[in-house]
Design an enzyme around this catalytic site. Structure first.
Site, mmCIF file in Angstrom:
data_model
loop_
_atom_site.group_PDB
_atom_site.id
_atom_site.type_symbol
_atom_site.label_atom_id
_atom_site.label_comp_id
_atom_site.label_asym_id
_atom_site.label_seq_id
_atom_site.Cartn_x
_atom_site.Cartn_y
_atom_site.Cartn_z
ATOM 1 N N GLY A 165 -56.840 -92.851 72.794
ATOM 2 C CA GLY A 165 -56.705 -92.790 71.341
ATOM 3 C C GLY A 165 -57.985 -93.267 70.674
ATOM 4 C CD GLU A 166 -60.510 -97.056 71.102
ATOM 5 O OE1 GLU A 166 -61.653 -97.213 71.560
ATOM 6 O OE2 GLU A 166 -59.651 -97.969 71.059
ATOM 7 C CB ALA A 167 -61.612 -91.231 66.990
#
Length: 344
Positions: A307-309
């Site tokens: 996640g988190e880009a």
């Protein structure tokens, strides 16, 4: 387009979806013509060629550029996390936000490598959403406000917007969104998330099934599905995607949770994600099934599930490679190289 800060209802979101701008056909044609003239066999750079054309098409210019990539990470807490659906406690959301701010996360390193601006948007972390297995995640006003907040992340002059999320419990909401939007069995959409064992995965699956059954009355309305089964950060991602479309800004989506948020817009209009690319195939098993349902192909498959880009930023580096070749390569005429024979 209505100012994002003035949006206070889901009906106003629906109105925006009725007037989605199209891509720049002239810029697309010019980009394709240049690709045909570069010193390489046609199609030999594969998807890098298509990425360059896609960027030019949505940026409305040729050559395209990735000089100003912008990364927006939305963080929200989920009431369902209190039922142990994650290997980590809910307070990790706020702790990781601080880690982003201090530059210690994976996305920080990747943004530095890509020379991308990073901004983290905290969404009422002290107030988790409702437990979706017992009540709607958000009120209509809260959902609309979260979408509007995401819309405000789209600043002028961005070359590409990379989107990501942080929120303990959000793979549960992502699975519930997908189950609610596309059916199948709950188990089809539920994975290990942050690393839970099979026993807890079975409990997570049961909660997703319960949540979708509880809200079965709204499953024919994707925005209501988002309101009841999503989260603030997922609603914000959907809002950011919508605002980027209105601004004709290309979007790079991250993994499962991010794509699940985007799928809400796809369910409303199959063309709503034309300005988006999916960066990578998440190790979450539901992601592959989701991409098949919305007809999108990821750029890489690295077994990532952070996640988190993070995956989005790896893909932005691919965009830079695509633009470098598109803009910097010589044409056959420039280099004095013979082009393909007419009879081939």
């Amino acid at each position: 387009m209505a100012a994002a800060e003035d949006i206070g209802s889901l009906e106003e979101i629906r109105d925006l979806l009725k007037a989605l701008p199209e891509a720049d056909a002239e810029a697309e044609e010019i980009a394709r013509e240049r690709q045909a003239q570069l010193t390489k066999p046609a199609g030999s750079l594969g998807r890098l060629e298509e990425l360059a054309v896609w960027l030019a098409t949505w940026q409305g210019r040729n050559p395209p550029s990735v000089d100003r990539p912008y990364t927006a990470v939305f963080a929200g807490n989920h009431g369902i996390a209190a039922k142990g659906v994650s290997a980590y406690p809910p307070e990790v959301t706020a702790q990781m936000v601080q880690n982003f701010i201090e530059g210690g996360a994976a996305v920080n390193q990747l943004c530095s490598l890509a020379n991308a601006d990073l901004r983290v948007y905290e969404m009422a972390l002290e107030e988790p959403t409702g437990d979706i297995s017992e009540e709607p995640a958000m009120s209509e006003e809260d959902c609309a406000r979260a979408m509007a907040y995401g819309m405000m992340a789209v600043e002028s002059g961005i070359d590409v917007l990379a989107l990501g999320e942080m929120g303990i419990g959000n793979t549960t909401s992502a699975a519930a969104l997908c189950h609610g939007l596309f059916g199948g069995a709950a188990a089809d959409w539920v994975g290990a998330g942050t690393g839970i064992d099979e026993a807890r995965r079975a409990e997570k699956t049961a909660l997703v099934e319960k949540a979708v059954a509880l809200h079965k009355g709204v499953l024919d309305d994707p925005l209501q599905v988002l309101r009841c089964l999503g989260g603030r950060e997922l609603a914000a991602i959907a809002g950011a995607i919508l605002a980027a479309r209105m601004a004709r800004t290309p979007v790079m989506l991250d993994g499962y949770a991010c794509t699940a948020a985007a799928a809400v817009l796809h369910a409303l209009d199959p063309k709503a994600l034309d300005h988006c690319q999916v960066s990578h195939m998440s190790a979450e098993p539901g992601h592959k099934r989701l991409l098949a349902r919305i007809g999108m192909r990821p750029l890489v498959d690295l077994d990532m599930r952070l996640g988190e880009a993070s995956g989005a930023m790896v893909a932005v580096l691919l965009l830079k490679a695509a633009v470098a070749c598109h803009s910097g390569m010589a044409t056959f005429a420039d280099a004095g190289v013979s082009g393909p024979s007419e009879n081939e």
